[in-house]
Design a protein around this motif. Structure first.
Motif, short mmCIF file in Angstrom:
data_model
loop_
_atom_site.label_atom_id
_atom_site.label_comp_id
_atom_site.label_asym_id
_atom_site.label_seq_id
_atom_site.Cartn_x
_atom_site.Cartn_y
_atom_site.Cartn_z
N VAL A 1 0.90 -1.14 0.00
CA VAL A 1 0.00 0.00 0.00
C VAL A 1 0.95 1.19 0.00
O VAL A 1 1.91 1.21 0.77
N SER A 2 0.73 2.15 -0.88
CA SER A 2 1.71 3.23 -1.05
C SER A 2 1.07 4.60 -0.91
O SER A 2 -0.05 4.83 -1.37
N VAL A 3 1.82 5.50 -0.27
CA VAL A 3 1.39 6.89 -0.14
C VAL A 3 2.62 7.77 -0.33
O VAL A 3 3.71 7.43 0.15
N ASN A 4 2.47 8.85 -1.08
CA ASN A 4 3.55 9.82 -1.19
C ASN A 4 3.05 11.14 -0.63
O ASN A 4 1.98 11.61 -0.97
N LEU A 5 3.83 11.69 0.29
CA LEU A 5 3.40 12.86 1.05
C LEU A 5 4.36 14.01 0.87
O LEU A 5 5.57 13.83 0.99
N GLN A 6 3.81 15.18 0.64
CA GLN A 6 4.62 16.39 0.60
C GLN A 6 4.50 17.17 1.90
O GLN A 6 5.01 18.27 2.03
#
Length: 194
Positions: free
Chosen positions: A124-129
């Motif tokens: 499960v992937s999330v990219n956060l700024q």
């Protein structure tokens, strides 16, 4: 165009944006004022062609340029929930558009077949700024790029890093093999005792 016609056009634009999933960010673009006051002078929402331009702009997707074949989640909390439900580890990518190292890593990540395949199938992937409130995701500080893994048991895998001494969870674009190794380690679930 009359003011009432412009208001109607703005409402139609907002409805179209909500229906297409770009609601919050793009509807805010119709208005320039955080209080909700309309843009322009005297309640004028602008010309019709300006509103049409807003609708025709491409929406930013959740992939952020990291790979559109990966089913990204929107928030860290959503990622934790899905990881637990699906029994998959969560990969959390902290990055910034203003960081040249992040942009280079994003390109290497997007163009690396094995990374893309594992991210799409095994994580499960999330990219956060933005940073999360979970202090466990910054065991050696808050810097970018930083990639952390969370086991389906909700344990942050601080034991899985890039091998660099000064930034344990930073990965470099010219050494994607380190990320591949970390992803392979993260796929092996932690043993939990009852």
């Amino acid at each position: 165009m009359t003011t009432s016609a412009r208001l109607l056009l703005a409402a139609l634009v907002a409805t179209a944006l909500v229906a297409s999933g770009g609601a919050a960010r793009q509807v805010a673009g119709v208005r320039k004022d955080a209080k909700g006051a309309s843009a322009g002078k005297g309640g004028d929402f602008g010309r019709a062609d300006e509103a049409a331009d807003r609708v025709s702009r491409p929406f930013k997707s959740l992939d952020g340029g990291w790979g559109d074949s990966i089913p990204w989640v929107q928030t860290y909390e959503e990622g934790l929930k899905m990881a637990a439900e699906q029994g998959k580890p969560l990969m959390v990518i902290h990055w910034s558009e203003a960081c040249p190292y992040c942009i280079a890593l994003r390109e290497a990540f997007k163009n690396h077949g094995e990374v893309q395949k594992m991210a799409a199938e095994d994580f499960v992937s999330v990219n956060l700024q933005t940073e999360t409130l979970d202090q466990n995701l910054a065991p050696d500080g808050r810097y970018v790029p930083r990639i952390m893994f969370v086991d389906p048991s909700m344990t942050v895998r601080a034991d899985i890093g890039s091998g660099y001494r000064n930034s344990l969870y930073a990965y470099h674009s010219d050494e994607v093999f380190r990320l591949v190794d970390a992803m392979k380690k993260a796929k092996v679930p932690l043993k939990t005792e009852l």
